[in-house]
Write a protein that holds these residues in place. Structure first.
Motif, mmCIF file in Angstrom:
data_model
loop_
_atom_site.group_PDB
_atom_site.id
_atom_site.type_symbol
_atom_site.label_atom_id
_atom_site.label_comp_id
_atom_site.label_asym_id
_atom_site.label_seq_id
_atom_site.Cartn_x
_atom_site.Cartn_y
_atom_site.Cartn_z
ATOM 1 N N VAL A 220 -17.623 -3.589 17.926
ATOM 2 C CA VAL A 220 -16.384 -3.878 17.207
ATOM 3 C C VAL A 220 -15.415 -2.718 17.448
ATOM 4 C CG1 VAL A 220 -17.310 -2.868 15.075
ATOM 5 C CG2 VAL A 220 -15.396 -4.447 14.963
ATOM 6 N N GLU A 221 -14.225 -3.056 17.910
ATOM 7 C CA GLU A 221 -13.244 -2.036 18.256
ATOM 8 C C GLU A 221 -12.544 -1.582 16.996
ATOM 9 O OE1 GLU A 221 -12.688 -0.379 21.142
ATOM 10 O OE2 GLU A 221 -11.498 0.775 19.718
ATOM 11 N N ALA B 16 -27.503 -3.249 30.527
ATOM 12 C CA ALA B 16 -26.326 -4.034 30.136
ATOM 13 C C ALA B 16 -25.066 -3.369 30.685
ATOM 14 C CB ALA B 16 -26.262 -4.158 28.619
ATOM 15 N N ALA C 14 -10.402 1.000 16.658
ATOM 16 C CA ALA C 14 -9.173 1.774 16.790
ATOM 17 C C ALA C 14 -8.042 1.117 16.002
ATOM 18 C CB ALA C 14 -8.788 1.898 18.248
ATOM 19 N N PHE D 25 -16.520 7.563 18.249
ATOM 20 C CA PHE D 25 -16.382 7.020 16.913
ATOM 21 C C PHE D 25 -14.977 7.205 16.384
ATOM 22 C CE2 PHE D 25 -17.681 5.374 13.018
ATOM 23 C CZ PHE D 25 -17.230 6.157 11.988
ATOM 24 N N LEU E 200 -24.711 -4.122 34.374
ATOM 25 C CA LEU E 200 -24.181 -5.461 34.656
ATOM 26 C C LEU E 200 -22.668 -5.495 34.486
ATOM 27 C CD1 LEU E 200 -26.708 -7.921 32.979
ATOM 28 C CD2 LEU E 200 -26.386 -7.431 35.400
ATOM 29 N N ARG E 201 -22.215 -4.885 33.396
ATOM 30 C CA ARG E 201 -20.773 -4.894 33.157
ATOM 31 C C ARG E 201 -20.043 -4.145 34.239
ATOM 32 N NH1 ARG E 201 -22.170 -4.826 27.301
ATOM 33 N NH2 ARG E 201 -22.926 -2.701 27.504
ATOM 34 N N PHE F 90 -21.743 -0.420 16.199
ATOM 35 C CA PHE F 90 -20.350 0.004 16.303
ATOM 36 C C PHE F 90 -19.771 -0.243 17.690
ATOM 37 C CE2 PHE F 90 -19.895 1.190 12.194
ATOM 38 C CZ PHE F 90 -20.720 2.208 11.762
ATOM 39 N N ALA F 91 -20.631 -0.303 18.695
ATOM 40 C CA ALA F 91 -20.102 -0.545 20.044
ATOM 41 C C ALA F 91 -19.626 -1.978 20.197
ATOM 42 C CB ALA F 91 -21.168 -0.241 21.091
ATOM 43 N N ARG G 13 -11.932 7.815 18.271
ATOM 44 C CA ARG G 13 -10.748 7.544 19.071
ATOM 45 C C ARG G 13 -11.014 6.279 19.886
ATOM 46 N NH1 ARG G 13 -12.966 8.069 23.734
ATOM 47 N NH2 ARG G 13 -13.846 9.976 24.556
ATOM 48 N N PHE G 14 -9.938 5.699 20.340
ATOM 49 C CA PHE G 14 -10.056 4.506 21.172
ATOM 50 C C PHE G 14 -10.666 4.882 22.507
ATOM 51 C CE2 PHE G 14 -9.048 0.328 22.538
ATOM 52 C CZ PHE G 14 -8.646 0.431 23.863
ATOM 53 N N PRO G 15 -11.552 4.122 23.144
ATOM 54 C CA PRO G 15 -12.185 2.912 22.596
ATOM 55 C C PRO G 15 -13.443 3.238 21.804
ATOM 56 C CG PRO G 15 -12.843 3.182 24.884
ATOM 57 C CD PRO G 15 -11.981 4.364 24.528
ATOM 58 N N THR G 16 -13.654 2.508 20.720
ATOM 59 C CA THR G 16 -14.890 2.699 19.974
ATOM 60 C C THR G 16 -15.907 1.634 20.350
ATOM 61 O OG1 THR G 16 -14.279 1.268 18.138
ATOM 62 C CG2 THR G 16 -13.560 3.557 18.021
ATOM 63 N N SER G 17 -15.471 0.647 21.130
ATOM 64 C CA SER G 17 -16.366 -0.466 21.425
ATOM 65 C C SER G 17 -16.321 -0.779 22.905
ATOM 66 C CB SER G 17 -15.917 -1.713 20.672
ATOM 67 O OG SER G 17 -14.728 -2.194 21.252
ATOM 68 N N THR G 18 -17.340 -1.503 23.357
ATOM 69 C CA THR G 18 -17.388 -1.918 24.742
ATOM 70 C C THR G 18 -16.267 -2.887 25.055
ATOM 71 O OG1 THR G 18 -19.769 -1.899 24.358
ATOM 72 C CG2 THR G 18 -19.015 -2.636 26.505
ATOM 73 N N SER G 19 -15.921 -3.724 24.094
ATOM 74 C CA SER G 19 -14.847 -4.682 24.369
ATOM 75 C C SER G 19 -13.526 -3.950 24.564
ATOM 76 C CB SER G 19 -14.751 -5.718 23.240
ATOM 77 O OG SER G 19 -14.908 -5.108 21.985
ATOM 78 N N GLY G 20 -13.269 -2.962 23.713
ATOM 79 C CA GLY G 20 -12.057 -2.172 23.889
ATOM 80 C C GLY G 20 -12.087 -1.404 25.194
ATOM 81 N N ILE H 220 -18.759 -9.391 25.690
ATOM 82 C CA ILE H 220 -18.988 -8.356 26.692
ATOM 83 C C ILE H 220 -19.789 -7.195 26.106
ATOM 84 C CG2 ILE H 220 -16.905 -6.991 26.274
ATOM 85 C CD1 ILE H 220 -16.667 -6.694 29.293
ATOM 86 N N THR H 221 -19.847 -7.107 24.783
ATOM 87 C CA THR H 221 -20.558 -5.977 24.197
ATOM 88 C C THR H 221 -22.043 -6.247 24.013
ATOM 89 O OG1 THR H 221 -20.421 -6.624 21.877
ATOM 90 C CG2 THR H 221 -18.488 -5.582 22.826
ATOM 91 N N ARG I 96 -9.993 -9.143 21.270
ATOM 92 C CA ARG I 96 -11.295 -8.654 21.750
ATOM 93 C C ARG I 96 -12.299 -9.784 21.730
ATOM 94 N NH1 ARG I 96 -9.068 -4.366 23.834
ATOM 95 N NH2 ARG I 96 -8.134 -2.986 22.303
ATOM 96 N N ILE J 292 -8.406 8.346 13.493
ATOM 97 C CA ILE J 292 -7.892 6.973 13.570
ATOM 98 C C ILE J 292 -8.161 6.203 12.291
ATOM 99 C CG2 ILE J 292 -8.015 6.765 16.074
ATOM 100 C CD1 ILE J 292 -10.672 5.309 15.745
ATOM 101 N N ASP K 147 -25.994 -7.044 24.760
ATOM 102 C CA ASP K 147 -26.964 -6.564 25.729
ATOM 103 C C ASP K 147 -28.022 -7.643 25.947
ATOM 104 O OD1 ASP K 147 -29.221 -3.657 25.787
ATOM 105 O OD2 ASP K 147 -28.903 -5.302 27.192
ATOM 106 N N LEU L 285 -17.860 5.665 24.773
ATOM 107 C CA LEU L 285 -17.419 5.200 23.462
ATOM 108 C C LEU L 285 -17.494 6.345 22.481
ATOM 109 C CD1 LEU L 285 -19.323 1.805 23.298
ATOM 110 C CD2 LEU L 285 -17.038 2.280 24.159
ATOM 111 N N TYR M 124 -13.640 -2.102 28.077
ATOM 112 C CA TYR M 124 -13.394 -2.897 29.278
ATOM 113 C C TYR M 124 -12.018 -3.525 29.293
ATOM 114 C CZ TYR M 124 -17.628 -2.016 31.727
ATOM 115 O OH TYR M 124 -18.592 -1.380 32.453
ATOM 116 N N ASP M 125 -11.504 -3.856 28.109
ATOM 117 C CA ASP M 125 -10.114 -4.324 28.080
ATOM 118 C C ASP M 125 -9.193 -3.229 28.610
ATOM 119 O OD1 ASP M 125 -10.161 -6.368 25.014
ATOM 120 O OD2 ASP M 125 -10.809 -6.755 27.081
#
Lengths: 511, 470, 400
Positions: B125-126, C240, B128, C193, C243-244, B122-123, C195-202, B139-140, B135, B217, B142, C191, C204-205
């Motif tokens: 895929v965003e 990980a 929200a 489940f 690093l980010r 789940f980490a 609410r935003f952000p649920t992901s690492t991409s969200g 970056i997600t 996206r 959400i 590891d 992160l 860091y964006d």
């Protein structure tokens, strides 16, 4: 032998010809009835299988071989030039196929309506009562060339029912039986809700319960009480004969004083199978899920004297107890996961161990077993062992001759030789090849499987739906938007190049 | 007359030399064929018989194999492959194994899994929002995840990772090597850029209508497959409409316009016929607006074989999922064993995939074997796990075949590739072994001699007793 | 009057019951703890000289037979046995044991009554966590008894931008520095489940967007961070994440520290390259703890500044010093471990000018140990905060 098989086998039968020419229709009917009713007295069924290659597992493979089966047993096997085929035998001529003895499944808990009972200790049950001949598992076994199956209950038990060895074909259980009492299943792995301690205690108390029961019987006999005799008679058990005397109870690991006073037939059904176990007359299949379970199993067996008539059934982690298993001298049946994966708790790395290599290195005798997944059946288990360095003959033995010997059927199945059961698999290629298929199966001299008529396999192979089961799909293009640019507008970068081989010709030697 | 005679003499003399060379080499070659059978290492990479090479940062090797399957249509016999600093520099057939060469039965190019699923769950895929083209899954990821090694050990040297199937449009995927520097960026391969999405049920699972359920959400569309298609249509339409009505611009709209212009390829997960048709119809619908050519890759398209006309019309490439048990997979999609063959016969560019390969029996080499069971030739199966996915991903300049100049991503076998009786005995990624490599020809010869000597000694000394059969 | 005050102070330092049966310690300790240091008697306070067998300055220097002169809330001077003359009227107190600066805990939730997290918003750059500080909270005594005289009250890593963390003094109840660090959840803990952000991409964006496009008061906070005047505390979980976070910090020129990871092995170079410090989390007994200690030693040996944090009350405050002691067992030099607990930690928190060392001009935050501070066998005997005794093991209850 049943009417179905008689109708399908067309052969020149001496009886039917004489019936027609001499006695007429009535006699023909009588003759057929006689054949149906007393096959032993009528003409023996004869089949000759001619195959491009015959893998006997009892010697070198035979090119252009012939196998003659009479009355369900192999009577002759050899090169076509050397073997005389009876003139009245039905010939199955398959010069492109390879004949192979059927695979032997050392232990399987599929094919019953459920693999285990809710009772912890139920040795008085028998799988013949729960086995379902039309279960999909048997159809699959036949399709994969597994012709001998030791059906035992599953691992979620303490002491389970008695099992039997069956063929994968038949309408009734009686037709399928190869060996009726192939052993008792036990498990050292704690079943649901139990801890290791309570599981071991349950195992032990079953045997102490037997001892107590026998001691009480002896006491009753000494007291002159004939309660047991009356109960046995009421239940219809035999009290006469050699078995009836206490003599059959010699050789029990632990002696019960005065046991010779008790006729064997008076021992009740619930305790009798365990008594046979203790006497070494009923084989035990002991499941161990973890290395520690091995110790429990060995301890219980030693205490009750059946170490010599026991085979271990091992989960994938048990390779860690290989030393202990080797010391005990026992044989083992491996479960279907040949690769054991565990995670190092500190580095989090995955460590994979190929289990059969460990046992082979320790010199432990073992057989392989399979899942019911068609793509990973016994042939695949053996092939995987070869991929990890096992010799081909050894790998093949572990799914044929070795399990056959473990089941006490080493002289009947697992090899192709005179005297063995007439079970033959006709393969489209090498048994361990990825692309090989089972084309035909002959069971006890009767054609039991023909791939060309196997509708289900066709679905799995090329998606052909059995007739009447698929809805007609609309032609692509009928109710869809028109494509008006597909041919001309494709830019070069999107042009799909096919996966056909030989796209570019590159000579060796680099540029 | 005279020149011809001298030429003839030349030819005869040279021919004799070659013949002599062959005659002297033949016994060595024959002997070689017996010697080059190293003991395959245990799966955990431990050395076996003490002859395996320890893993280190060495990136230059000489490999020798009886069969080198280049993926370009040729199988070279008794060929040596030379690797220098992680690149293939020479391929020479018809050689005896050099003494320092790692000697194996067969070598193939490292596999490319265009549908691998090694990500952070789940980490990665965003969730929200259902439409997140901006996206990126890169970056997600590891780089220290132990599963990369599992993937690499199974022969997969390049993997394409898309965001998990939870968003309608989840964002950019990334193609990267499965081993290498501890950095996703350092391992990434520059190829085609892919915007990924899903058509089917999975994005809608977890969503619920806004009424009657606790607020979160996930109180939103889509809640059905129909809603998923609606989201697709709306996203692309709004992205297109924003060119005329700027107030309708949203995050990611620019990227969707780039997809319409053909700058990014659309990578759509669509298992069933219905989903595949939807994907192709959507492509055609938005293509007609005169924007450009949308290029399409269908992932996990198990039932693609049922729609040959649509596949041809759309020019879509196909990535197949792993073969399911008993023929039916996710959403009851029917994928018979002959699926790859049917696609090959149609001329569709397709690849096989093993997803996350957690089950050791279901990894990519086994999928290729099953494809052969379903009628593909070995060459076709090999292309389906090497050059074809490399082409789909646009990275065929670096990986996908054994050719001079390409990355040294190689899989070493102890038998014919993809046979059930063959095992993978070594994998190189950019010239670095994933675990240990098998013995060199010299080491194998020494080990064999030592073993034979030992056996001979034992036979002489010990009385002949037959040991108990195993 | 002054004489009695003198007597009382004498009594206070030595614990001898003063006049009227009230122990000076009681008198002064109750008046010492809980009062903000800014309000104190402004009359010229007595200079008290504490003579001790060993004194750890906090920067690695160890003085034998040292005397530290405390006047008011600050340290007046520190000298070794043959040091210079002491100011006149200095009262000398002889102490048995070793003296060190008060410990600095780089992340703590103590005293905040669970009010350091907002359930509805996870981005609050201007939130001042000093408002959640409760100097009268019962957690305070546990902190003090463990020798912690400065704590950074931070938001946990579950918040994307948790707010501005103050450095506080639990002993005196003073706020040493408001907005010492900006709390940023740069790891998997941020992160959620639902609410935003649920992901690492969200995640860091969003961080990118916040740091580059924020305006107003929030924008100023991020600006200060990018100008390196506001250090950032980046919460991470694994390599990980490190690093980010390190790449992000480097890209925006941030100063500060990474906190929350146990393994640093392959990413030390990236951390060094970004110029960040590392805060070592609690180290327990057992295999995992030993591994964490080894990792911490590697980080320190690579030249990266380290500090410690144990997130009380999730863990007992005594674990702070115990974590450092376990690092010593794993090979860290004791002086380096003590530095990490004191002066380096103060530097990470940006309060090096106020505390973290026993040096003239700095606050008198001292701890008396029964032995070497980085040995697990030593315990806290006495704690001074801003010049006042706030804890005395002889009279305290069953703390520690």
């Amino acid at each position: 032998m049943n009417l179905f098989s008689i109708c399908t086998v067309t052969r020149r039968s001496v009886v039917s010809r004489r019936a027609v020419t001499r006695l007429g229709h009535a006699a023909l009917a009588a003759g057929l009835v006689a054949v149906a009713a007393a096959p032993a007295m009528a003409q023996v069924d004869k089949v000759a299988i001619k195959a491009g290659k015959v893998i006997t597992l009892a010697g070198d493979p035979i090119e252009d071989g012939v196998i003659v089966i009479e009355g369900g047993r192999i009577t002759a096997i050899g090169k076509a030039a050397d073997v005389q085929v009876p003139w009245d035998a039905r010939v199955i001529d398959q010069p492109t196929l390879t004949a192979f003895p059927g695979f032997v499944e050392a232990l399987s808990s599929s094919g019953m309506d459920r693999p285990n009972e809710s009772l912890d200790v139920a040795p008085f049950l028998n799988v013949r009562d729960s086995l379902d001949p039309v279960n999909f598992y048997f159809e699959e076994s036949l399709r994969n060339g597994i012709l001998t199956i030791n059906v035992q209950q599953g691992n979620d038990t303490v002491i389970a029912a008695q099992g039997m060895v069956v063929l994968p074909k038949g309408m009734m259980v009686e037709e399928m039986v190869v060996k009726p009492a192939s052993g008792l299943k036990m498990s050292a792995q704690p079943r649901n809700g139990k801890s290791r301690a309570t599981q071991a205690q349950a195992l032990r108390s079953a045997f102490t319960g037997l001892r107590t029961y026998l001691e009480e019987m002896v006491q009753r006999k000494r007291d002159g009480d004939d309660l047991d005799r009356r109960e046995a008679l009421a239940q219809g058990r035999t009290l006469e004969g050699v078995e009836a005397k206490g003599k059959a109870m010699q050789g029990a690991a632990w002696k019960v004083d005065g046991l010779e006073l008790v006729p064997r037939g008076e021992v009740e059904d619930k305790q009798e199978p365990l008594l046979r176990v203790v006497e070494g007359r009923l084989h035990v299949w002991f499941y161990c899920g973890t290395p520690a379970d091995v110790h429990t199993a060995l301890a219980v067996a030693k205490e009750n004297g059946f170490l010599g008539t026991m085979t271990l059934v091992l989960g994938s982690e048990c390779w860690k107890a290989a030393d202990t298993i080797k010391e005990s001298g026992l044989s083992a049946v491996l479960d279907s996961s040949l690769i054991h994966i565990e995670r190092d708790p500190v580095t989090n790395e995955e460590i994979e161990t190929f289990v059969p290599s460990v046992y082979a290195k320790h010199g432990i005798r073992f057989a392989l077993s399979s899942t019911s997944d068609a793509n990973r059946s016994l042939w695949y288990q053996a092939a995987t062992c070869v991929a990890h360095g096992m010799a081909r003959d050894e790998a093949l033995a572990r799914v044929t001759t070795i399990p056959a010997e473990m089941l006490g059927l080493g002289d009947r199945v697992g090899k192709l030789a005179p005297g063995m059961d007439g079970n033959v698999v006709l393969l489209s290629g090498d048994p361990l090849d990825m692309t090989t298929r089972v084309e035909h199966v002959v069971l006890r001299g009767k054609l039991a499987y023909d791939r060309s008529t196997d509708v289900r396999v066709k679905l799995l192979q090329d998606g052909t739906q059995p007739m009447g089961t698929s809805a007609d799909e609309p032609e692509a293009g009928e109710s869809t938007p028109e494509a008006n640019k597909s041919e001309t507008d494709k830019p070069e970068s999107n042009k799909p190049e096919s996966n056909k081989s030989g796209v570019t010709e590159k000579k060796a030697g680099g540029k | 007359m005279k020149p011809r005679r001298s030429i003839l003499r030349l030819v005869i003399v040279r021919g004799a030399i070659v013949l002599a060379a062959c005659v002297t080499a033949a016994p060595a070659l024959l002997a070689q064929s017996e010697k080059a059978a190293p003991a395959p290492p245990a799966l955990d990479g431990a050395a076996s018989d003490g002859a395996a090479t320890k893993p280190d940062t060495q990136r230059s090797w000489t490999l020798h194999a009886r069969e080198v399957h280049t993926s370009t249509g040729t199988v070279l016999e008794n060929a040596a492959v030379v690797v220098v600093d992680g690149k293939i520099t020479a391929i020479t057939p018809g050689l005896v194994a050099p003494r320092d060469a790692v000697a194996v039965h067969a070598v193939t190019a490292g596999f490319v899994d265009a549908g691998a699923r090694i990500h952070d769950g789940f980490a990665s895929v965003e969730q929200a929002d259902e439409i997140q083209p901006q996206r990126s899954v890169a970056i997600t990821l590891d780089p220290f995840d132990v599963r990369w090694k599992r993937l690499a050990s199974s022969g997969v040297t390049t993997a394409f990772i898309a965001p998990p199937e939870r968003d309608v449009i989840g964002g950019f995927g990334v193609a990267l090597k499965t081993q290498g520097a501890p950095s996703v960026a350092a391992r990434t391969l520059a190829g085609q850029s892919f915007v990924t999405g899903v058509i089917g049920n999975s994005p809608s699972s977890g969503n619920s209508p806004a009424f009657g359920t606790p607020s979160s959400i996930y109180n939103r569309r889509p809640t059905t497959r129909m809603g998923v298609e609606w989201e697709w249509r709306r996203a692309f339409f709004d992205a297109y409409a924003a060119t005329r009505f700027p107030e309708r611009e949203f995050a990611g709209a620019e990227i969707l316009r780039e997809v319409l212009a053909g700058e990014h390829t659309l990578y759509v997960t669509a298992w069933t016929t219905a989903d595949i048709r939807t994907a192709i119809f959507l492509k055609e619908e938005f293509q007609r607006e005169g924007f450009g050519e949308v290029s399409l890759v269908l992932e996990a398209a198990a039932e693609a074989w049922k729609e040959p006309k649509l596949l041809e019309r759309s020019g879509a490439s196909v990535i197949l999922p792993p073969f399911p048990r008993q023929g039916r997979g996710t959403d009851q999609s029917l994928m018979p064993l002959e699926t790859p063959k049917l696609l090959a016969d149609l001329g569709v560019l397709f690849a096989l995939s093993a997803h996350d390969g957690r089950d050791p029996n279901e990894r990519l080499a086994f999928q290729a074997g099953l494809a052969m069971r379903g009628g593909l030739t070995r060459e076709q199966a090999l292309v389906a796990v090497t050059l074809a996915p490399a082409r789909i991903l646009g990275v065929e300049g670096r990986v996908g075949s054994i050719e001079v100049g390409k990355d040294a991503d190689l899989v070493l076998w102890n038998g014919a590739p993809f046979a059930a009786t063959s095992g993978i005995v070594g994998v190189l990624v950019d010239g670095v072994p994933v675990a240990s490599l098998p013995a060199t020809a010299a080491q194998a010869a020494e080990a064999k001699e030592a073993k034979e000597a030992k056996e001979a000694k034992e036979a002489k000394e010990a009385p002949k007793t037959t040991s108990a059969a195993k | 009057m002054i004489n009695s005050l003198l007597l009382l102070s004498l009594a206070a330092w030595t614990g001898i019951p003063g006049p009227a049966g009230v122990t000076g310690a009681e008198l002064l300790s109750t008046s010492g703890a809980g009062l903000p240091s800014s309000s104190g008697a402004e009359t010229r306070a007595t200079a008290v000289g504490l003579r001790v067998g060993r004194l750890h300055v906090g920067d690695g220097t160890v003085l034998e037979n040292a005397v530290v002169v405390v006047q008011g809330t600050k340290v007046l001077s520190v000298s070794a046995a043959d040091g210079g003359p002491l100011p006149k009227d200095t009262v000398i107190i002889e102490l048995e044991g070793e003296l060190s600066p008060g410990l600095v805990a780089l992340r703590d939730y103590a005293t905040m009554r669970g009010e350091n997290v907002d359930a509805t918003r996870n981005v609050m750059p201007t939130a001042d966590l000093a408002w959640a500080f409760d100097p009268d909270h019962r957690d305070t005594q546990a902190l003090i008894a463990a020798g912690i005289t400065t704590a950074i009250l931070a938001a946990p890593g579950t918040e994307l931008v948790g707010g501005l963390a103050p450095a506080v003094d639990p002993g005196s109840g003073a706020i040493v520095k408001r907005g010492a660090l900006l709390c940023v959840g740069a790891g998997a803990r941020a992160l959620a489940f639902n609410r935003f952000p649920t992901s690492t991409s969200g995640q860091y964006d969003e961080l990118e967007r916040l740091f580059t496009t924020s305006t107003g008061a929030a924008g100023q906070v991020f600006q200060r961070a990018k100008q390196r005047t506001l250090p950032v505390l980046l919460d991470v979980t694994d390599r990980a994440d490190v690093l980010r976070a390190a790449a992000f910090a480097k890209r925006h020129g941030l100063a500060g520290a990474l906190i929350g990871a146990m393994k640093w092995g392959d990413v030390i170079e990236a951390v060094k390259d970004a110029g960040l410090s590392v805060v070592i989390g609690p180290i327990w007994v057992g295999g995992e703890g030993e591994e964490a200690a080894r990792q911490a030693v590697r980080v320190a040996r690579a030249g990266i500044r380290i500090g410690f944090a144990v997130d009380t009350p999730e863990n007992h405050p005594a674990l702070l010093r115990a974590s450092a002691a376990r690092c010593v067992r794993a090979g860290l030099e004791p002086a380096a471990a003590l530095r990490a607990l004191t002066s380096d930690a103060a530097a990470i928190a940006g309060v090096a000018g106020q505390t973290g060392k026993i040096a003239p001009g700095l606050e008198a935050d001292l701890v008396l140990w029964s032995g070497p501070p980085t040995e697990l066998t030593s315990r806290v005997l006495r704690v001074w905060s801003d010049g006042q005794i706030v804890h005395d093991a002889a009279t305290a209850g069953s703390q520690q």
